[in-house]
Design an enzyme around this catalytic site. Structure first.
Site, mmCIF file in Angstrom:
data_model
loop_
_atom_site.group_PDB
_atom_site.id
_atom_site.type_symbol
_atom_site.label_atom_id
_atom_site.label_comp_id
_atom_site.label_asym_id
_atom_site.label_seq_id
_atom_site.Cartn_x
_atom_site.Cartn_y
_atom_site.Cartn_z
ATOM 1 N N HIS A 1 -4.756 4.506 -7.085
ATOM 2 C CA HIS A 1 -4.310 3.349 -6.297
ATOM 3 C C HIS A 1 -5.381 2.251 -6.325
ATOM 4 O O HIS A 1 -5.068 1.075 -6.483
ATOM 5 C CB HIS A 1 -4.100 3.730 -4.824
ATOM 6 C CG HIS A 1 -2.983 4.695 -4.554
ATOM 7 N ND1 HIS A 1 -3.153 5.843 -3.812
ATOM 8 C CD2 HIS A 1 -1.667 4.673 -4.894
ATOM 9 C CE1 HIS A 1 -2.001 6.478 -3.698
ATOM 10 N NE2 HIS A 1 -1.083 5.799 -4.353
ATOM 11 N N LYS B 1 9.671 10.950 5.277
ATOM 12 C CA LYS B 1 8.583 11.642 4.589
ATOM 13 C C LYS B 1 7.711 12.416 5.545
ATOM 14 O O LYS B 1 7.516 11.998 6.686
ATOM 15 C CB LYS B 1 7.727 10.629 3.833
ATOM 16 C CG LYS B 1 8.480 9.998 2.695
ATOM 17 C CD LYS B 1 7.544 9.362 1.704
ATOM 18 C CE LYS B 1 8.344 8.773 0.552
ATOM 19 N NZ LYS B 1 7.518 8.102 -0.430
HETATM 20 P P1 ADP Z 1 5.246 6.031 -2.559
HETATM 21 O O1 ADP Z 1 5.343 7.175 -1.589
HETATM 22 O O2 ADP Z 1 5.814 4.756 -2.024
HETATM 23 O O3 ADP Z 1 5.662 6.328 -3.970
HETATM 24 P P2 ADP Z 1 2.445 6.261 -3.307
HETATM 25 O O4 ADP Z 1 1.329 6.093 -2.360
HETATM 26 O O5 ADP Z 1 2.664 7.626 -3.843
HETATM 27 O O6 ADP Z 1 3.695 5.679 -2.564
HETATM 28 O O7 ADP Z 1 2.290 5.259 -4.514
HETATM 29 C C1 ADP Z 1 2.351 3.869 -4.369
HETATM 30 C C2 ADP Z 1 2.543 3.246 -5.742
HETATM 31 O O8 ADP Z 1 1.397 3.492 -6.530
HETATM 32 C C3 ADP Z 1 3.725 3.812 -6.532
HETATM 33 O O9 ADP Z 1 4.308 2.761 -7.288
HETATM 34 C C4 ADP Z 1 3.084 4.818 -7.440
HETATM 35 O O10 ADP Z 1 3.829 5.006 -8.627
HETATM 36 C C5 ADP Z 1 1.763 4.129 -7.730
HETATM 37 N N1 ADP Z 1 0.706 5.064 -8.108
HETATM 38 C C6 ADP Z 1 0.316 6.174 -7.464
HETATM 39 N N2 ADP Z 1 -0.711 6.790 -8.109
HETATM 40 C C7 ADP Z 1 -0.970 6.018 -9.200
HETATM 41 C C8 ADP Z 1 -1.898 6.114 -10.291
HETATM 42 N N3 ADP Z 1 -2.742 7.145 -10.410
HETATM 43 N N4 ADP Z 1 -1.865 5.146 -11.228
HETATM 44 C C9 ADP Z 1 -0.975 4.124 -11.129
HETATM 45 N N5 ADP Z 1 -0.075 3.986 -10.152
HETATM 46 C C10 ADP Z 1 -0.062 4.913 -9.192
#
Ligand code: ADP
Length: 160
Positions: free
Chosen positions: A18, A42
């Site tokens: 992130h 969730k």
């Molecule tokens: P959500 O529960 O809304 O999917 P996340 O916190 O899991 O939220 O992820 C937020 C965004 O960041 C999503 O678009 C996810 O695909 C992206 N994301 C998560 N981890 C990574 C990573 N390692 N590299 C790129 N994008 C990521």
């Protein structure tokens, strides 16, 4: 007109993946809002206030990045803030379908808002909050997956 991007997510907890996305988009947009979502659908490990505190601490050195919390539709928040770009990250093919559906639902709800996808760097594409929690539950090493200060917080939460 200043260009505002909103990066919404669960961030349960924020990972190095992130942070890489946030750093990259902070160079493209004038202002970035990292929006920590509170969704009734969730099961989070960390409550929304803790998730946003972690983000604030990890991002304090960015001048144009703000952290906010919202429970509701991202597009409603965006209209309130007069922001027109949602940023989401893409890792493996598995993300594609979910992100495509989400982007099109948001388009349906608010056609004036555009979703920008940004690809994960290869060194981060396997990192997810879910995988981090799984590693932690099995006492694996979290170094380099999340900011250092979050590692003891995860252990504490899982033990408690
Ligand atoms: P959500 O529960 O809304 O999917 P996340 O916190 O899991 O939220 O992820 C937020 C965004 O960041 C999503 O678009 C996810 O695909 C992206 N994301 C998560 N981890 C990574 C990573 N390692 N590299 C790129 N994008 C990521």
């Amino acid at each position: 007109m200043s260009k505002i991007a909103v990066y919404p997510g669960s961030f349960d907890p924020v990972t190095i993946g992130h942070l890489d996305i946030i750093e990259r988009i902070s160079k493209i947009f004038d202002h970035v809002i990292v929006l920590t979502a509170e969704s009734s659908q969730k099961n989070y490990l960390f409550p929304v206030q803790e998730r946003s505190e972690f983000l604030k601490k990890a991002l304090e050195h960015f001048k144009n990045v703000e952290v906010d919390v919202f429970s509701g539709l991202t597009v409603d928040y965006m209209r309130k803030r007069q922001a027109h770009v949602i940023v989401r990250g893409l890792r493996a093919v598995a993300d594609f379908e979910y992100e495509g559906t989400l982007a099109n639902m948001n388009y349906r709800l608010a056609p004036e808002i555009e979703t920008f996808m940004i690809f994960s760097r290869p060194e981060y594409y396997f990192i997810s909050s879910r995988a981090v929690k799984e590693v932690a539950r099995n006492s694996g090493n979290l170094k380099g997956l999340v900011p250092d200060f979050i590692i003891p917080e995860i252990s504490k939460k899982l033990r408690g």
